[in-house]
Design a protein around this motif. Structure first.
Motif, short mmCIF file in Angstrom:
data_model
loop_
_atom_site.label_atom_id
_atom_site.label_comp_id
_atom_site.label_asym_id
_atom_site.label_seq_id
_atom_site.Cartn_x
_atom_site.Cartn_y
_atom_site.Cartn_z
N ILE A 9 6.97 9.24 -15.21
CA ILE A 9 7.66 9.68 -13.99
C ILE A 9 8.49 8.55 -13.38
O ILE A 9 8.81 8.58 -12.19
CB ILE A 9 6.67 10.25 -12.95
N PHE A 10 8.89 7.57 -14.17
CA PHE A 10 9.62 6.43 -13.61
C PHE A 10 10.89 6.86 -12.88
O PHE A 10 11.24 6.27 -11.86
CB PHE A 10 9.96 5.39 -14.68
N LYS A 11 11.55 7.89 -13.34
CA LYS A 11 12.78 8.35 -12.67
C LYS A 11 12.50 8.83 -11.26
O LYS A 11 13.40 8.90 -10.43
CB LYS A 11 13.45 9.45 -13.48
N GLN A 12 11.25 9.17 -10.97
CA GLN A 12 10.86 9.64 -9.64
C GLN A 12 10.21 8.53 -8.81
O GLN A 12 9.64 8.79 -7.77
CB GLN A 12 9.89 10.80 -9.78
N CYS A 13 10.30 7.31 -9.29
CA CYS A 13 9.70 6.16 -8.63
C CYS A 13 10.77 5.16 -8.23
O CYS A 13 11.92 5.29 -8.62
CB CYS A 13 8.72 5.45 -9.57
N GLU A 14 10.35 4.16 -7.48
CA GLU A 14 11.20 3.00 -7.25
C GLU A 14 10.36 1.77 -7.58
O GLU A 14 9.16 1.73 -7.29
CB GLU A 14 11.72 2.94 -5.81
N LEU A 15 10.98 0.82 -8.22
CA LEU A 15 10.33 -0.45 -8.56
C LEU A 15 10.94 -1.52 -7.66
O LEU A 15 12.16 -1.72 -7.67
CB LEU A 15 10.54 -0.81 -10.02
N ILE A 16 10.10 -2.17 -6.88
CA ILE A 16 10.55 -3.22 -5.97
C ILE A 16 10.01 -4.54 -6.49
O ILE A 16 8.80 -4.75 -6.54
CB ILE A 16 10.06 -2.96 -4.53
N ILE A 17 10.92 -5.42 -6.89
CA ILE A 17 10.54 -6.74 -7.40
C ILE A 17 10.99 -7.78 -6.38
O ILE A 17 12.17 -7.85 -6.04
CB ILE A 17 11.23 -7.04 -8.75
#
Length: 124
Positions: free
Chosen positions: A51-59
């Motif tokens: 489901i990565f397309k429905q997530c946000e990754l904050i680095i």
């Protein structure tokens, strides 16, 4: 302008607007410091989540002395749902997580450590 160029631009604008206006299901927060050995496999694993397309990754880069940025920039070009912020100091792990939480837009937040690998459906 050619008709195909105009259509492409419209599709691009619609997809950007949709991303901005769509709240992600999960915000994945990550602190980065000395991650050279792990960053490639970490980003590969996270972006392969079902489901990565429905997530946000904050680095959040806590002023790492490493050379992770070329890899991160490559992924930033490929994925509009990755947010990257570089600090000019290291405030410590928990302060970095708190910064990322303030940026997060999802109701659900998880942390992801650079040296961890997840099952591909772990965010579902």
């Amino acid at each position: 302008m050619k008709k195909t160029t105009i259509i492409f631009c419209l599709i691009f604008l619609i997809s950007i607007t949709t991303f901005i206006n769509t709240k992600p299901r999960v915000s994945i927060i990550t602190s980065l410091y000395n991650g050279d050995l792990f960053i490639k496999e970490f980003l590969k694993n996270i972006t392969q989540q079902t489901i990565f397309k429905q997530c946000e990754l904050i680095i959040i880069n806590a002023n790492s002395p490493g050379h992770e940025e070329p890899t991160i920039k490559h992924y930033l070009k490929k994925y509009s749902n990755i947010i990257y912020k570089k600090l000019n100091y290291d405030p410590g792990l928990y302060a970095v997580w708190n910064m990322a939480i303030k940026i997060a837009r999802a109701d659900l937040i998880t942390n992801a450590n650079l040296d961890d690998r997840r099952k591909l459906n772990s965010l579902e």
